[in-house]
Design a protein around this motif. Structure first.
Motif, PDB file in Angstrom:
ATOM      1  N   ALA A 153      28.414 -47.346 -20.263  1.00 23.34           N
ATOM      2  CA  ALA A 153      28.264 -48.384 -21.289  1.00 23.34           C
ATOM      3  C   ALA A 153      28.047 -47.767 -22.668  1.00 23.34           C
ATOM      4  CB  ALA A 153      27.108 -49.312 -20.931  1.00 23.34           C
ATOM      5  N   LEU A 154      27.484 -46.562 -22.712  1.00 24.82           N
ATOM      6  CA  LEU A 154      27.215 -45.928 -24.009  1.00 24.82           C
ATOM      7  C   LEU A 154      28.490 -45.511 -24.730  1.00 24.82           C
ATOM      8  CD1 LEU A 154      24.138 -43.718 -23.108  1.00 24.82           C
ATOM      9  CD2 LEU A 154      24.153 -45.967 -24.214  1.00 24.82           C
ATOM     10  N   GLU A 155      29.585 -45.363 -23.993  1.00 27.21           N
ATOM     11  CA  GLU A 155      30.854 -45.000 -24.616  1.00 27.21           C
ATOM     12  C   GLU A 155      31.294 -46.066 -25.610  1.00 27.21           C
ATOM     13  OE1 GLU A 155      35.312 -44.432 -23.011  1.00 27.21           O
ATOM     14  OE2 GLU A 155      33.808 -43.202 -22.005  1.00 27.21           O
ATOM     15  N   ASP A 156      31.165 -47.322 -25.207  1.00 27.91           N
ATOM     16  CA  ASP A 156      31.557 -48.435 -26.079  1.00 27.91           C
ATOM     17  C   ASP A 156      30.404 -48.980 -26.908  1.00 27.91           C
ATOM     18  OD1 ASP A 156      34.215 -48.393 -25.168  1.00 27.91           O
ATOM     19  OD2 ASP A 156      33.675 -49.609 -23.423  1.00 27.91           O
ATOM     20  N   GLU A 157      29.172 -48.757 -26.426  1.00 29.04           N
ATOM     21  CA  GLU A 157      28.005 -49.306 -27.109  1.00 29.04           C
ATOM     22  C   GLU A 157      26.910 -48.247 -27.262  1.00 29.04           C
ATOM     23  OE1 GLU A 157      27.182 -53.630 -25.848  1.00 29.04           O
ATOM     24  OE2 GLU A 157      28.030 -52.676 -24.056  1.00 29.04           O
ATOM     25  N   PRO A 158      27.156 -47.209 -28.080  1.00 27.92           N
ATOM     26  CA  PRO A 158      26.152 -46.157 -28.247  1.00 27.92           C
ATOM     27  C   PRO A 158      24.838 -46.676 -28.820  1.00 27.92           C
ATOM     28  CG  PRO A 158      27.894 -45.916 -29.878  1.00 27.92           C
ATOM     29  CD  PRO A 158      28.333 -46.967 -28.905  1.00 27.92           C
TER      30      PRO A 158
END
Length: 128
Positions: free
Chosen positions: A83-88
């Motif tokens: 999820a951090l890839e799109d929402e760091p």
């Protein structure tokens, strides 16, 4: 919600949560996130990557700087927080819950003796 009192910390501001006898979750502390500022990019390792304690495994970029993240314990990457890839920004919003970085498969004798508990970490941070 992750109970910060159940986490272990490094002087470099990584945290470790013991999920079970063979799995730990790793992230960075609220202090680290505050120092970084708005996080805009997170680079994480591939699943099944073997890490030794102290190995660099991630890069976190913010509007202020870029920081390398190191493994507090060794093991094999079981899962990354995709999820951090799109929402760091999840790291800014929730460093102990939604902003975790990786989970590691570890041996049953997890050694956290060199890490600080939450109270010691809070004392450490207040001395900086």
């Amino acid at each position: 919600m992750t109970d910060k009192a159940k986490l272990y910390f490094t002087e470099e501001h990584e945290w470790v949560e013991i999920v079970n006898d063979t799995l730990v979750r790793i992230g960075i502390s609220d202090y680290a996130v505050e120092q970084l500022g708005d996080i805009v990019f997170v680079e994480l390792p591939e699943a099944d990557t073997d890490l030794g304690a102290g190995d660099e495994f991630a890069t976190v970029e913010s509007v202020k700087s870029t920081s390398e993240i190191y493994a507090p314990v060794g093991g094999a990457v079981a899962r990354v927080n995709d999820a951090l890839e799109d929402e760091p920004e999840k790291l800014n919003e929730s460093p102990f819950e939604d902003g975790w970085l990786i989970e590691l498969n570890v041996s049953a004798d997890i050694d956290v003796s060199g890490l600080m508990d939450a109270g010691a970490y809070d004392d450490y941070v207040s001395s900086l």
